[in-house]
Design a protein around this motif. Structure first.
Motif, PDB file in Angstrom:
ATOM      1  N   ALA A 165       0.835  -1.208   0.000  1.00  0.00           N
ATOM      2  CA  ALA A 165       0.000   0.000   0.000  1.00  0.00           C
ATOM      3  C   ALA A 165       0.864   1.250   0.000  1.00  0.00           C
ATOM      4  O   ALA A 165       0.550   2.243  -0.676  1.00  0.00           O
ATOM      5  N   VAL A 166       1.967   1.216   0.739  1.00  0.00           N
ATOM      6  CA  VAL A 166       2.861   2.377   0.777  1.00  0.00           C
ATOM      7  C   VAL A 166       3.473   2.612  -0.602  1.00  0.00           C
ATOM      8  O   VAL A 166       3.567   3.759  -1.066  1.00  0.00           O
ATOM      9  N   ARG A 167       3.887   1.543  -1.258  1.00  0.00           N
ATOM     10  CA  ARG A 167       4.479   1.702  -2.599  1.00  0.00           C
ATOM     11  C   ARG A 167       3.447   2.244  -3.589  1.00  0.00           C
ATOM     12  O   ARG A 167       3.771   3.115  -4.413  1.00  0.00           O
ATOM     13  N   LEU A 168       2.219   1.741  -3.530  1.00  0.00           N
ATOM     14  CA  LEU A 168       1.189   2.286  -4.409  1.00  0.00           C
ATOM     15  C   LEU A 168       0.936   3.758  -4.100  1.00  0.00           C
ATOM     16  O   LEU A 168       0.755   4.580  -5.007  1.00  0.00           O
ATOM     17  N   ALA A 169       0.934   4.118  -2.829  1.00  0.00           N
ATOM     18  CA  ALA A 169       0.741   5.520  -2.458  1.00  0.00           C
ATOM     19  C   ALA A 169       1.878   6.388  -2.984  1.00  0.00           C
ATOM     20  O   ALA A 169       1.652   7.538  -3.393  1.00  0.00           O
ATOM     21  N   ALA A 170       3.091   5.850  -2.987  1.00  0.00           N
ATOM     22  CA  ALA A 170       4.209   6.611  -3.559  1.00  0.00           C
ATOM     23  C   ALA A 170       3.970   6.888  -5.042  1.00  0.00           C
ATOM     24  O   ALA A 170       4.237   7.990  -5.534  1.00  0.00           O
ATOM     25  N   TRP A 171       3.459   5.908  -5.763  1.00  0.00           N
ATOM     26  CA  TRP A 171       3.162   6.097  -7.179  1.00  0.00           C
ATOM     27  C   TRP A 171       2.119   7.184  -7.405  1.00  0.00           C
ATOM     28  O   TRP A 171       2.198   7.944  -8.370  1.00  0.00           O
ATOM     29  N   GLU A 185      -2.982  16.926  -3.852  1.00  0.00           N
ATOM     30  CA  GLU A 185      -3.024  15.673  -3.100  1.00  0.00           C
ATOM     31  C   GLU A 185      -4.424  15.060  -3.134  1.00  0.00           C
ATOM     32  O   GLU A 185      -4.571  13.842  -3.279  1.00  0.00           O
ATOM     33  N   GLU A 186      -5.439  15.895  -2.991  1.00  0.00           N
ATOM     34  CA  GLU A 186      -6.805  15.381  -3.037  1.00  0.00           C
ATOM     35  C   GLU A 186      -7.121  14.790  -4.414  1.00  0.00           C
ATOM     36  O   GLU A 186      -7.735  13.721  -4.523  1.00  0.00           O
ATOM     37  N   ARG A 187      -6.707  15.464  -5.452  1.00  0.00           N
ATOM     38  CA  ARG A 187      -6.960  14.958  -6.802  1.00  0.00           C
ATOM     39  C   ARG A 187      -6.151  13.688  -7.073  1.00  0.00           C
ATOM     40  O   ARG A 187      -6.608  12.780  -7.763  1.00  0.00           O
ATOM     41  N   SER A 188      -4.942  13.609  -6.514  1.00  0.00           N
ATOM     42  CA  SER A 188      -4.139  12.390  -6.661  1.00  0.00           C
ATOM     43  C   SER A 188      -4.795  11.222  -5.922  1.00  0.00           C
ATOM     44  O   SER A 188      -4.829  10.093  -6.433  1.00  0.00           O
ATOM     45  N   ALA A 189      -5.309  11.484  -4.726  1.00  0.00           N
ATOM     46  CA  ALA A 189      -5.998  10.433  -3.972  1.00  0.00           C
ATOM     47  C   ALA A 189      -7.249   9.972  -4.707  1.00  0.00           C
ATOM     48  O   ALA A 189      -7.546   8.768  -4.764  1.00  0.00           O
ATOM     49  N   ARG A 246      -3.382  11.394   0.849  1.00  0.00           N
ATOM     50  CA  ARG A 246      -3.892  12.619   1.493  1.00  0.00           C
ATOM     51  C   ARG A 246      -2.998  13.052   2.657  1.00  0.00           C
ATOM     52  O   ARG A 246      -2.913  14.239   2.977  1.00  0.00           O
ATOM     53  N   LEU A 247      -2.329  12.101   3.278  1.00  0.00           N
ATOM     54  CA  LEU A 247      -1.443  12.424   4.402  1.00  0.00           C
ATOM     55  C   LEU A 247      -0.259  13.277   3.959  1.00  0.00           C
ATOM     56  O   LEU A 247       0.332  14.009   4.777  1.00  0.00           O
ATOM     57  N   THR A 248       0.107  13.236   2.686  1.00  0.00           N
ATOM     58  CA  THR A 248       1.251  14.033   2.230  1.00  0.00           C
ATOM     59  C   THR A 248       0.932  15.521   2.135  1.00  0.00           C
ATOM     60  O   THR A 248       1.821  16.308   1.822  1.00  0.00           O
ATOM     61  N   VAL A 249      -0.295  15.920   2.442  1.00  0.00           N
ATOM     62  CA  VAL A 249      -0.596  17.351   2.585  1.00  0.00           C
ATOM     63  C   VAL A 249       0.186  17.914   3.769  1.00  0.00           C
ATOM     64  O   VAL A 249       0.771  18.993   3.700  1.00  0.00           O
ATOM     65  N   ARG A 293       2.349   3.412  11.068  1.00  0.00           N
ATOM     66  CA  ARG A 293       3.630   2.988  10.517  1.00  0.00           C
ATOM     67  C   ARG A 293       3.685   3.159   9.000  1.00  0.00           C
ATOM     68  O   ARG A 293       4.722   3.540   8.458  1.00  0.00           O
ATOM     69  N   ASN A 294       2.580   2.884   8.312  1.00  0.00           N
ATOM     70  CA  ASN A 294       2.567   3.119   6.862  1.00  0.00           C
ATOM     71  C   ASN A 294       2.763   4.596   6.559  1.00  0.00           C
ATOM     72  O   ASN A 294       3.536   4.966   5.655  1.00  0.00           O
ATOM     73  N   GLY A 295       2.068   5.446   7.286  1.00  0.00           N
ATOM     74  CA  GLY A 295       2.208   6.884   7.081  1.00  0.00           C
ATOM     75  C   GLY A 295       3.607   7.374   7.392  1.00  0.00           C
ATOM     76  O   GLY A 295       4.140   8.252   6.694  1.00  0.00           O
ATOM     77  N   GLU A 296       4.208   6.823   8.423  1.00  0.00           N
ATOM     78  CA  GLU A 296       5.573   7.216   8.764  1.00  0.00           C
ATOM     79  C   GLU A 296       6.545   6.877   7.647  1.00  0.00           C
ATOM     80  O   GLU A 296       7.430   7.675   7.317  1.00  0.00           O
ATOM     81  N   VAL A 297       6.369   5.710   7.043  1.00  0.00           N
ATOM     82  CA  VAL A 297       7.276   5.314   5.973  1.00  0.00           C
ATOM     83  C   VAL A 297       7.093   6.210   4.756  1.00  0.00           C
ATOM     84  O   VAL A 297       8.076   6.709   4.182  1.00  0.00           O
ATOM     85  N   LEU A 298       5.862   6.433   4.328  1.00  0.00           N
ATOM     86  CA  LEU A 298       5.643   7.262   3.146  1.00  0.00           C
ATOM     87  C   LEU A 298       6.142   8.687   3.365  1.00  0.00           C
ATOM     88  O   LEU A 298       6.839   9.247   2.500  1.00  0.00           O
ATOM     89  N   CYS A 299       5.804   9.282   4.497  1.00  0.00           N
ATOM     90  CA  CYS A 299       6.209  10.674   4.739  1.00  0.00           C
ATOM     91  C   CYS A 299       7.721  10.795   4.862  1.00  0.00           C
ATOM     92  O   CYS A 299       8.313  11.737   4.320  1.00  0.00           O
ATOM     93  N   ASP A 300       8.359   9.869   5.539  1.00  0.00           N
ATOM     94  CA  ASP A 300       9.821   9.915   5.641  1.00  0.00           C
ATOM     95  C   ASP A 300      10.466   9.759   4.268  1.00  0.00           C
ATOM     96  O   ASP A 300      11.441  10.450   3.938  1.00  0.00           O
ATOM     97  N   ALA A 301       9.937   8.844   3.452  1.00  0.00           N
ATOM     98  CA  ALA A 301      10.503   8.632   2.120  1.00  0.00           C
ATOM     99  C   ALA A 301      10.347   9.884   1.261  1.00  0.00           C
ATOM    100  O   ALA A 301      11.260  10.244   0.502  1.00  0.00           O
ATOM    101  N   ASP A 302       9.213  10.551   1.378  1.00  0.00           N
ATOM    102  CA  ASP A 302       8.956  11.743   0.571  1.00  0.00           C
ATOM    103  C   ASP A 302       9.831  12.915   1.006  1.00  0.00           C
ATOM    104  O   ASP A 302      10.262  13.720   0.181  1.00  0.00           O
ATOM    105  N   LEU A 303      10.102  13.020   2.296  1.00  0.00           N
ATOM    106  CA  LEU A 303      10.892  14.142   2.820  1.00  0.00           C
ATOM    107  C   LEU A 303      12.392  13.854   2.865  1.00  0.00           C
ATOM    108  O   LEU A 303      13.167  14.742   3.227  1.00  0.00           O
ATOM    109  N   ALA A 304      12.814  12.668   2.482  1.00  0.00           N
ATOM    110  CA  ALA A 304      14.229  12.311   2.601  1.00  0.00           C
ATOM    111  C   ALA A 304      15.137  13.226   1.796  1.00  0.00           C
ATOM    112  O   ALA A 304      16.314  13.395   2.138  1.00  0.00           O
ATOM    113  N   ILE A 305      14.619  13.848   0.737  1.00  0.00           N
ATOM    114  CA  ILE A 305      15.424  14.794  -0.052  1.00  0.00           C
ATOM    115  C   ILE A 305      15.958  15.923   0.815  1.00  0.00           C
ATOM    116  O   ILE A 305      17.025  16.481   0.528  1.00  0.00           O
TER     117      ILE A 305
END
Length: 242
Positions: free
Chosen positions: A88-94, A108-112, A137-140, A149-161
Motif C-alpha cells: 500500500a505504501v508503494r502504491l501511495a508513492a506512485w 493531493e486530493e486529486r491524486s488520492a 492525502r497524508l502528504t498534505v 507505521r505506513n504513514g511514517e514510511v511514506l512521509c519519511d521517504a517523501d521528505l528524505a530529499i
C-alpha cells in the motif's frame, strides 16, 4: 484509468537514462500491483503504468518527475521493514504526486481521487485502495499519527530529499523554484521562508527509527542554511517539500 497523457522527458534529463529509469519503474509497478491484488485477478498492469508515468513526465514538472518517484520508491525500500503494508505504501508513492499543478492547492486530493478510481479497476481490494488514498492525502501535512507505521514510511521517504548532500539539496531547491517560476521573487522568498520555519518548528521531521537516526540532523542543517540564505537575500534557491 481515465485521461490520456503524452509523456515528455523531464527538463534537463538524458533521454537514454530516462528510458532506462522508466523501464525499471514499469517492472516495479507490475510487481507492486500484483502483490497488492493479494491473489485476485486483474487487468494488464502495463496501461496503468503508462498512464502514471505520463503524468509524472508532464512538462510543468522540474522536481516532481519520474526521478523523484524513483527516489521515493527507493526510500520506501529502505524503510520497508517499518511498514505494516508496504505494498500500500508503494502504491501511495506512485500516486502521491500523480496529479501535480504547482499553481493549484488540491493536488493531493486529486491524486488520492485518481487512486480511488484507478485501483479498484486494476484489481486492488477495497481496503487496500482506502489505505492508499489515505496515505496520499497524508502528504498534505506529512504529519502521521503516532503508530501510523505506513504513514511514517511514506512521509519519511517523501521528505528524505531534505537530508541530501549539498549538491543534491541545491539541485532540489533549484528545480522546485523552476516549478514556481510564475511566482515573483519577493513572494516566493516569503512563502518559502514560512514553509522552512514550519518545518524547523516541528519536534521531529522523520518518524521512522532509520529516518530519525540517518536523516534528521542533516535535514535540519539544510533547512536552516536555506532559511538563512533566503532571509539574507542570498542566491535564489527553492520552495516546496516532497
Amino acid at each position: 484509468m481515465t485521461d490520456h497523457h503524452t509523456p515528455h522527458p523531464p527538463h534537463g534529463s538524458d533521454s537514454s537514462d530516462s528510458s532506462d529509469n522508466e523501464a525499471g519503474l514499469r517492472d516495479r509497478w507490475h510487481d507492486t500491483l500484483v502483490a497488492a491484488r493479494a491473489g485476485a485477478e486483474g487487468p494488464d498492469p502495463l496501461p496503468y503504468a503508462e498512464n502514471l508515468l505520463a503524468r509524472w513526465a508532464e512538462p510543468q514538472r522540474r522536481y516532481h518527475t519520474t526521478a523523484h518517484l524513483s527516489t521515493v520508491l527507493d526510500r520506501v525500500d529502505t524503510l520497508a521493514g517499518h511498514a505494516d503494508d508496504v505494498h500500500a505504501v508503494r502504491l501511495a508513492a506512485w500516486f502521491h504526486d500523480a496529479v501535480y499543478r504547482p499553481d493549484r492547492s488540491e493536488n493531493e486530493e486529486r491524486s488520492a481521487a485518481l487512486a480511488e478510481r484507478a485501483l479498484p479497476e486494476a484489481g486492488v481490494p477495497d481496503a487496500a485502495v482506502a489505505e492508499v488514498a489515505r496515505l496520499v492525502r497524508l502528504t498534505v501535512t506529512h504529519d502521521p499519527a503516532d503508530g501510523d507505521r505506513n504513514g511514517e514510511v511514506l512521509c519519511d521517504a517523501d521528505l528524505a530529499i531534505l537530508a541530501g548532500g549539498p549538491q543534491e539539496y541545491a539541485a532540489y531547491a533549484a528545480q522546485v523554484r523552476e516549478e514556481y517560476g510564475f511566482v515573483p521573487d519577493e513572494a516566493f522568498r516569503a512563502g518559502r521562508a514560512a514553509v522552512l520555519r514550519q518545518l524547523l518548528d516541528l519536534p521531529r521531521l522523520f518518524r521512522t527509527p532509520y529516518g530519525a537516526a540517518e536523516w534528521e540532523a542533516r535535514a535540519r542543517h539544510n533547512l536552516a542554511t536555506e532559511l538563512e540564505l533566503l532571509t539574507s537575500s542570498g542566491p535564489e534557491i527553492g520552495t516546496g517539500t516532497g
